[in-house]
Design an enzyme around this catalytic site. Structure first.
Site, short mmCIF file in Angstrom:
data_model
loop_
_atom_site.label_atom_id
_atom_site.label_comp_id
_atom_site.label_asym_id
_atom_site.label_seq_id
_atom_site.Cartn_x
_atom_site.Cartn_y
_atom_site.Cartn_z
CB CYS A 16 54.92 8.62 -3.37
SG CYS A 16 54.23 6.97 -3.60
CG HIS A 34 50.45 9.36 -3.82
ND1 HIS A 34 51.70 9.50 -4.40
CD2 HIS A 34 50.20 10.54 -3.18
CE1 HIS A 34 52.17 10.70 -4.13
NE2 HIS A 34 51.29 11.34 -3.38
CG ASP A 39 50.63 14.32 -1.99
OD1 ASP A 39 51.60 13.98 -2.70
OD2 ASP A 39 49.45 14.09 -2.31
CD GLN A 94 56.66 11.42 -5.68
OE1 GLN A 94 55.83 11.56 -4.79
NE2 GLN A 94 56.71 10.34 -6.44
#
Length: 233
Positions: A99, A170, A185, A93
């Site tokens: 996100c 998140h 993630d 990211q």
């Protein structure tokens, strides 16, 4: 030059479904899939989630306790590596507040659901021989994806925050890959392998979620499943 920033997505199945359908996910029954709320972690509530669940997306607060655990895990990943994730499509990211979109990309890139030929399938095809950072760089020129993200971010039940605002919430995604429970993630050094799935994707993910809830000492969590679309939805 400042890093690119996108409006954060609300953890809302309506927003997720609008985003995904606009980019080609088949959300119509009987073969399609759509995002739906998980109303609680108790077994009697989990049984209402239609199976087979293909992914679980989690929105949670980033706390100092969580960050300590994450950094320790990331250091271990750098030292030891991660098995079983070599062919997972993973994005680093690099876009602030995106996100939610990265969680959706991680979901649809790594699960077996019907997606029509278009921007997503083309993006995923280009990603196969790229590094996580190179994949992220592809997104900076994906204008259709950015436009869909902006429209979906305005769809939520609450007012969208200002573009310059930061959020302490998140998104991460949990999927099954070769029998393992994989956490995706974009802030991590790689996908995280939580081990062989024993009870099922949903039940095994819930155990990880409970651990994170204990760690953060917060109930500010939201879970969304990617489940089969049915006529009675």
């Amino acid at each position: 030059m400042d890093d690119p920033r996108w409006l954060p997505l609300e953890s809302n199945p309506e927003s997720f479904n609008k985003w995904s359908a606009s980019l080609g996910l088949d959300t119509s029954p009987p073969k399609g899939y759509h995002f739906t709320d998980i109303w609680g972690l108790d077994p009697e509530l989990l049984q209402f989630v239609k199976q087979p669940v293909k992914a679980v997306l989690m929105l949670f607060p980033v706390t100092p306790e969580y960050e300590k655990m994450r950094k320790e895990q990331d250091e271990k990943v750098l030292e030891e590596g991660v098995e079983g994730v070599e062919d997972v499509i993973y994005f680093k990211q690099t876009i602030a507040n995106a996100c939610g979109t990265f969680a959706l990309l991680h979901t649809l890139a790594n699960v077996d659901v019907p997606i029509k030929e278009g921007p997503l399938t083309e993006l995923f095809a280009r990603c196969k021989d790229k590094t996580p950072l190179e994949r992220a760089q592809l997104l900076t020129t994906a204008k259709e994806l950015e436009s869909v993200h902006e429209q979906a971010a305005q769809t939520g039940q609450t007012a969208a925050p200002a573009l310059e605002d930061d959020t302490d919430l998140h998104f991460v995604t949990f999927v099954e890959h070769n029998g393992f429970l994989i956490e995706l993630d974009g802030r991590r050094n790689s996908p995280i392998n939580h081990g062989k799935i024993e009870k099922g994707l949903l039940d095994d993910t819930v155990e990880v979620v409970k651990h994170i809830m204990e760690l953060t000492q917060s109930i500010q969590f939201n879970l969304v499943a990617l489940s089969p679309a049915t006529e009675d939805d």
